[in-house]
Design an enzyme around this catalytic site. Structure first.
Site, PDB file in Angstrom:
ATOM      1  CD  GLN A   1      -3.185  -4.180   6.734  1.00 43.08           C
ATOM      2  OE1 GLN A   1      -3.179  -3.152   6.071  1.00 43.08           O
ATOM      3  NE2 GLN A   1      -3.710  -5.306   6.280  1.00 43.08           N
TER       4      GLN A   1
ATOM      5  CG  ASP B   1      -9.413   0.077   4.888  1.00 43.56           C
ATOM      6  OD1 ASP B   1      -9.105  -0.083   3.696  1.00 43.56           O
ATOM      7  OD2 ASP B   1      -8.706  -0.300   5.848  1.00 43.56           O
TER       8      ASP B   1
ATOM      9  CE  LYS C   1      -3.751  -2.327   2.401  1.00 47.62           C
ATOM     10  NZ  LYS C   1      -4.461  -2.591   3.670  1.00 47.62           N
TER      11      LYS C   1
END
Ligand code: NAP
Length: 284
Positions: free
Chosen positions: A97, A120, A53
């Site tokens: 994460q 997200d 990422k």
């Protein structure tokens, strides 16, 4: 019939080129999009995802900030950091994460991220937005699937869509996003009886179960579109999806490979959400 193999790497590259242009336009206005990534513990798979990422951010000109915590740390410092990042003008997206260590209250962590920076798309506000069709940040993997379908010119309206997998990060948001586009959607999960009686009805079949060879050729109709989200590592080390790719490609009209299908799109849509956030904030 021989299926067209949907090239997620190529679609992803095209979208990333557009994103890089949008970053240039933002920089011309004095804004550099920024993504904060919070990692707790040292899960090796998470380390690879985070590295990918951050590398992808750098390639399109997004600044990324990484914050690492030990696996045994208390949740409070992480919650404090999120609160600080929420108010920072140079941070347009925040992601934590997953998975987190077992003692972490995941819902509380996700709800602490400002809905305006939740790239997200896991905050309840954004989940609710999916239900009413007014999403701030669509979750990256299903968003990537929609982009793949659009790129191939595959019509969604009025189609029978079957989604295999009902997780909060893939299956459920996928079903909602396709329903918003006027598909007739059915969601299957591990307790679905006789999976094949549903999958055989699909014009578009999206599979996100994490089970190799779950979908066999006799379970799909000739000419269907098959999107394989699954990522499974076999004992041989080979990566495969959830479908019998070689069997299905002789029967369906489109299919995504694993790797090289949905996978690259997930990171790309994270970049897209981060840039969209920076554009929204700079327009205020
Ligand atoms: P998850 O949280 O484990 O959810 C799996 C879902 O599949 C659950 O709803 C489960 O049903 C259902 N399922 C399991 N076995 C099944 C079966 N035999 N028949 C029908 N449904 C079954 O996984 P996830 O996070 O959604 O991820 C799914 C897969 O996609 C994994 O392989 C993951 O690695 C992959 N993935 C790929 C990307 C990408 O970028 N390509 C991104 C995210 C995930 P229950 O709800 O009844 O348990």
């Amino acid at each position: 019939m021989t299926a067209k193999i949907i090239d997620g790497v190529a679609v992803s590259t095209a979208i990333r080129t557009e994103i890089a242009q949008r970053v240039v336009a933002l920089r011309d206005k004095g804004v550099t999009p920024g993504l904060a990534v919070i990692v707790v513990g040292s899960d090796p798979a998470s380390a690879v995802y985070v590295r990918n990422k951050m590398r992808a951010c750098a390639e399109v000109g997004i600044r990324s900030f990484k914050y690492e915590f030990a696996a045994d740390c208390a949740p409070e410092p992480v919650l404090d950091l999120i609160a600080e990042l929420n108010s920072r003008a140079d941070v347009h997206g925040i992601l934590v994460q997953l998975p987190l260590p077992a003692h972490f209250p995941i819902p509380q962590i996700l709800q602490t991220i400002s809905a305006d920076k939740d790239v997200d798309g896991f905050h309840l506000y954004n989940v609710g937005g999916l239900v009413v069709g007014d999403t701030v940040f669509p979750p990256c993997t299903p968003y990537g699937v929609v982009k793949l379908l659009e790129h191939e010119g595959i019509e969604i309206e009025g189609k029978n869509v079957v989604v295999v997998g009902a997780s909060n990060i893939v299956g459920k948001p996928m079903a909602l996003m396709l329903m918003q586009r006027d598909a007739t959607v059915c969601i299957c999960h591990a307790k679905t009886r006789d999976l094949a009686q549903f999958t055989i009805l699909a014009d578009i079949l999206v599979v996100a179960a994490g089970k190799p060879n779950l979908i066999l050729p006799q379970m799909v109709r000739t000419g269907a579109v098959v999107i394989d989200v699954g990522i499974n590592r076999l004992p041989s080390g080979r990566l495969v999806g959830d479908t019998d790719f070689e069997g299905l490609r002789k029967k369906v009209s489109y299919i995504t490979p694993v790797p090289g299908g949905v996978g690259p799109m997930t990171v790309t849509m994270l970049l897209a959400n981060t840039v969209a956030s920076a554009e929204r904030m700079s327009a205020r």
